[in-house]
Design a protein around this motif. Structure first.
Motif, short mmCIF file in Angstrom:
data_model
loop_
_atom_site.label_atom_id
_atom_site.label_comp_id
_atom_site.label_asym_id
_atom_site.label_seq_id
_atom_site.Cartn_x
_atom_site.Cartn_y
_atom_site.Cartn_z
N LEU A 254 0.88 -1.30 -0.03
CA LEU A 254 0.31 0.11 0.08
C LEU A 254 1.07 1.41 0.06
N GLU A 255 2.15 1.24 0.15
CA GLU A 255 2.95 2.50 0.16
C GLU A 255 3.69 2.54 -1.16
N ALA A 256 3.36 1.42 -2.16
CA ALA A 256 4.48 1.42 -3.28
C ALA A 256 3.35 2.21 -4.30
N PRO A 257 4.05 2.69 -5.16
CA PRO A 257 3.32 3.51 -6.31
C PRO A 257 2.36 2.66 -7.18
N TYR A 258 2.71 1.32 -7.18
CA TYR A 258 1.89 0.21 -7.81
C TYR A 258 0.85 -0.36 -7.02
N TRP A 259 0.45 0.33 -5.96
CA TRP A 259 -0.50 -0.33 -4.80
C TRP A 259 -2.02 -0.72 -5.75
N ARG A 260 -2.48 0.15 -6.55
CA ARG A 260 -3.63 -0.08 -7.11
C ARG A 260 -3.62 -1.36 -7.92
N SER A 261 -2.68 -1.60 -8.95
CA SER A 261 -2.46 -2.58 -9.59
C SER A 261 -2.33 -3.95 -8.78
N ALA A 262 -1.67 -4.06 -7.58
CA ALA A 262 -1.47 -4.96 -6.92
C ALA A 262 -2.60 -5.33 -6.09
N LEU A 263 -3.41 -4.25 -5.60
CA LEU A 263 -4.91 -4.59 -5.00
C LEU A 263 -5.71 -5.38 -6.04
N GLN A 264 -5.68 -4.88 -7.13
CA GLN A 264 -6.48 -5.56 -8.38
C GLN A 264 -6.39 -6.94 -8.41
N LEU A 265 -5.02 -7.17 -8.30
CA LEU A 265 -4.38 -8.34 -8.72
C LEU A 265 -4.84 -9.56 -7.62
N LEU A 266 -4.74 -8.93 -6.20
CA LEU A 266 -4.92 -9.78 -5.13
C LEU A 266 -6.48 -9.99 -4.88
N ASP A 267 -7.31 -9.02 -5.46
CA ASP A 267 -8.68 -9.51 -5.52
C ASP A 267 -8.84 -10.55 -6.73
N ASP A 268 -8.18 -10.31 -7.75
CA ASP A 268 -8.74 -11.24 -8.92
C ASP A 268 -8.25 -12.90 -8.41
N LEU A 269 -7.33 -12.80 -7.67
CA LEU A 269 -6.87 -14.14 -7.10
C LEU A 269 -7.61 -14.59 -5.84
N GLY A 270 -8.54 -13.66 -5.44
CA GLY A 270 -9.15 -14.09 -4.16
C GLY A 270 -8.62 -13.90 -3.05
N ALA A 271 -7.35 -13.40 -2.85
CA ALA A 271 -6.61 -13.15 -1.80
C ALA A 271 -6.93 -12.03 -0.94
N LEU A 272 -7.72 -11.13 -1.28
CA LEU A 272 -8.35 -10.22 -0.17
C LEU A 272 -9.04 -11.08 1.00
N GLN A 273 -9.56 -11.96 0.79
CA GLN A 273 -10.11 -13.08 1.64
C GLN A 273 -8.92 -13.36 3.01
N CYS A 274 -7.81 -13.09 2.54
CA CYS A 274 -6.82 -13.45 3.81
C CYS A 274 -7.31 -12.17 4.87
N ILE A 275 -7.79 -11.13 4.56
CA ILE A 275 -7.92 -9.99 5.40
C ILE A 275 -9.23 -10.26 6.11
N HIS A 276 -10.29 -10.51 5.31
CA HIS A 276 -11.67 -11.06 5.75
C HIS A 276 -12.22 -11.50 4.59
N PRO A 277 -13.05 -12.93 5.04
CA PRO A 277 -13.78 -13.55 3.92
C PRO A 277 -14.48 -12.85 2.96
N THR A 278 -15.10 -11.55 3.69
CA THR A 278 -16.13 -10.73 2.91
C THR A 278 -15.55 -9.67 2.02
N LEU A 279 -14.17 -9.94 2.13
CA LEU A 279 -13.65 -8.49 1.41
C LEU A 279 -13.40 -8.71 0.02
N SER A 280 -14.01 -7.75 -0.69
CA SER A 280 -13.60 -7.65 -2.00
C SER A 280 -13.54 -6.38 -2.76
N LEU A 281 -12.61 -5.79 -3.65
CA LEU A 281 -12.53 -4.75 -4.23
C LEU A 281 -13.56 -4.52 -5.22
#
Ligand code: ATP
Length: 453
Positions: A254-281
């Motif tokens: 989240l402090e890198a200039p590429y944070w948006r693309s990284a967040l998108q990729l995490l969401d595409d992989l379903g990995a935001l669930q590691c933060i909370h199962p209901t979280l999606s971008l």
């Protein structure tokens, strides 16, 4: 579109000469003790990438591994080597992490080495009762150390000690993956073992413009589907180390200039669930993050507004109110962040109900000043446009207006110090905000009317 490398001998040209000298000193100290020394991890990867792009490299983090023992006492080799180096470099600070037999040397704004962090570890392996000269044993302990790492491109080692100094140890095909620009994991269980590697993989992929190799992506999806996020996302005091590492990775992202693309990729992989199962971008969260950026541009730099933390708070605030504080605690955010996420729902309801009822700037200030700037930003992002506008106006204009007089002035005017001062100053401020008074003469006039001496 592959990466091309020329000879490894040219690598040293990519380094600043003082750093090369440091590595030479370290390898001589290791050699004198009959040990082998390797440069491992990110520095090797970055050196090879710099080599391919014919760029020089600013290295701030160096990982060294010592290996090749024939005495059981040598398990403390990393620490001993760090101490030997500190004698050559007295300006460096030495830190010893006893439990892992690792040491770190730290330079801060050094005239020659600038800011540099050198970790020296002892190859993590069982003790081998063979002489160090046996190449199979040497290779196998450094190999085991490398096998514990996350991705092939991070599991390369550059040998610094002779014989064969300059050799690249590439047991898992890391060089090919660098050339093919892909992130490949070392074994199928890697993400189950350590789910934060999913976040690391995404970070490296986005940072270098690499793709996540197909099989690796399958392993990620498998780990997530098999509920690996339970270990990270649920309230769980058994895995605090995992939570801390996840927070560290989130911070990096989240402090890198590429944070948006990284967040998108995490969401595409379903990995935001590691933060909370209901979280999606979803669209709403993206919109809030976009608004946050505008707001950060407007207010930053301010010591309390740390962009990565605000981004993370907005992400967590997107969850249902009942989950927010729990997730923030799990991730071990700072106390003030946890408190904000805990109180956000109540504060938001308060502002949503009473802000539209405010008839004057002074009423707005009275309502909003009980909340800190970060809380108001969160409320603004959650709210309707009209609410957001008033909060922005409050933060940029009204919050900065001070009463024209202070306590000392009141004393000089002959008012007896006491609890009444607060009320008087509040009244002066309200009258200023609402445009009734704008200079000292008007204040005094106002006081003589409302607070006759
Ligand atoms: P950066 O340039 O972002 O610092 P890095 O590769 O140096 O990248 P570090 O987090 O400093 O990243 O880690 C150093 C090395 O330690 C990595 O290259 C990798 O080999 C290993 N490593 C770090 N975290 C993990 C992990 N979670 N699992 C396995 N290996 C890891």
């Amino acid at each position: 579109d592959t990466v091309k490398f020329s000879s490894l001998g040219q690598l040293r040209d990519r380094l600043n000469p003082q750093l090369w000298q440091l590595l030479t000193n370290a390898s001589q100290a290791a050699e004198a003790r009959g040990w082998h020394l390797y440069l491992v991890g990110g520095a090797v990867r970055d050196l090879l990438l710099a080599e391919a792009a014919a760029q020089t490299l600013m290295i701030t983090d160096i990982d060294l591994v010592v290996d090749g023992f024939h005495k059981s006492a040598d398990v403390g080799a990393g620490v001993e080597l760090a101490k030997a180096l500190q004698e050559i470099y007295p300006a460096a600070r030495l830190e010893i992490h006893g439990a892992f037999q690792t040491a770190a040397l730290l330079w801060h704004k050094d005239p020659e080495l600038d800011s540099l962090w050198v970790d020296i570890a002892t190859a993590r392996t069982e003790f081998y009762p063979y002489p160090a000269a046996n190449p199979e044993v040497e290779a196998s302990s450094i190999r085991q150390d490398l096998y514990r790492r996350d991705f092939t491109i991070n599991a390369l080692a550059l040998r610094l000690t002779p014989p064969r100094a300059g050799d690249l140890l590439d047991f898992f095909g890391g060089l090919l993956d660098l050339k093919a620009k892909q992130i490949r994991v070392l074994h199928a269980n890697s993400f189950i073992e350590d789910p934060t590697r999913i976040y690391r993989g995404v970070r490296f992929a986005v940072r270098f413009g690499f793709t996540i190799e197909l099989r690796t992506e399958e392993y990620i999806r498998y780990a997530i589907n098999s509920g690996v996020y339970d270990r990270t996302a649920q309230t769980n005091t058994k895995t605090p180390a995992l939570q801390t590492r996840l927070k560290t990775e989130l911070k990096h992202i989240l402090e890198a200039p590429y944070w948006r693309s990284a967040l998108q990729l995490l969401d595409d992989l379903g990995a935001l669930q590691c933060i909370h199962p209901t979280l999606s971008l979803d669209g709403e969260l993206k919109r809030q993050l976009r608004l946050l950026e505008r707001c950060l541009q407007r207010f930053a730099p301010q010591p309390n507004l740390i962009p990565w933390q605000m981004r993370l708070e907005v992400i967590i605030a997107h969850l249902a109110a009942k989950y927010r504080a729990k997730v923030a605690k799990n991730l071990q955010l700072q106390e003030d962040s946890i408190g904000r996420l805990q109180n956000l729902a109540t504060a938001d309801a308060d502002v949503r109900e009473f802000l539209p009822q405010c008839q004057s700037p002074s009423q707005v200030v009275k309502l909003l000043r009980k909340y800190d700037q970060e809380m108001l930003i969160l409320i603004a992002l959650l709210g309707q446009r009209s609410i957001r506008r008033q909060i922005w106006y409050y933060l940029t204009v009204w919050a900065n207006i001070q009463p024209i007089l202070n306590g000392n002035d009141l004393k000089k005017l002959g008012y007896k110090p006491g609890p009444q001062y607060k009320q008087m100053l509040d009244d002066i401020l309200a009258a200023t905000l609402d445009g009734w008074i704008s200079d000292r003469a008007q204040v005094e006039e106002f006081l003589s009317q409302h607070y006759p001496l």
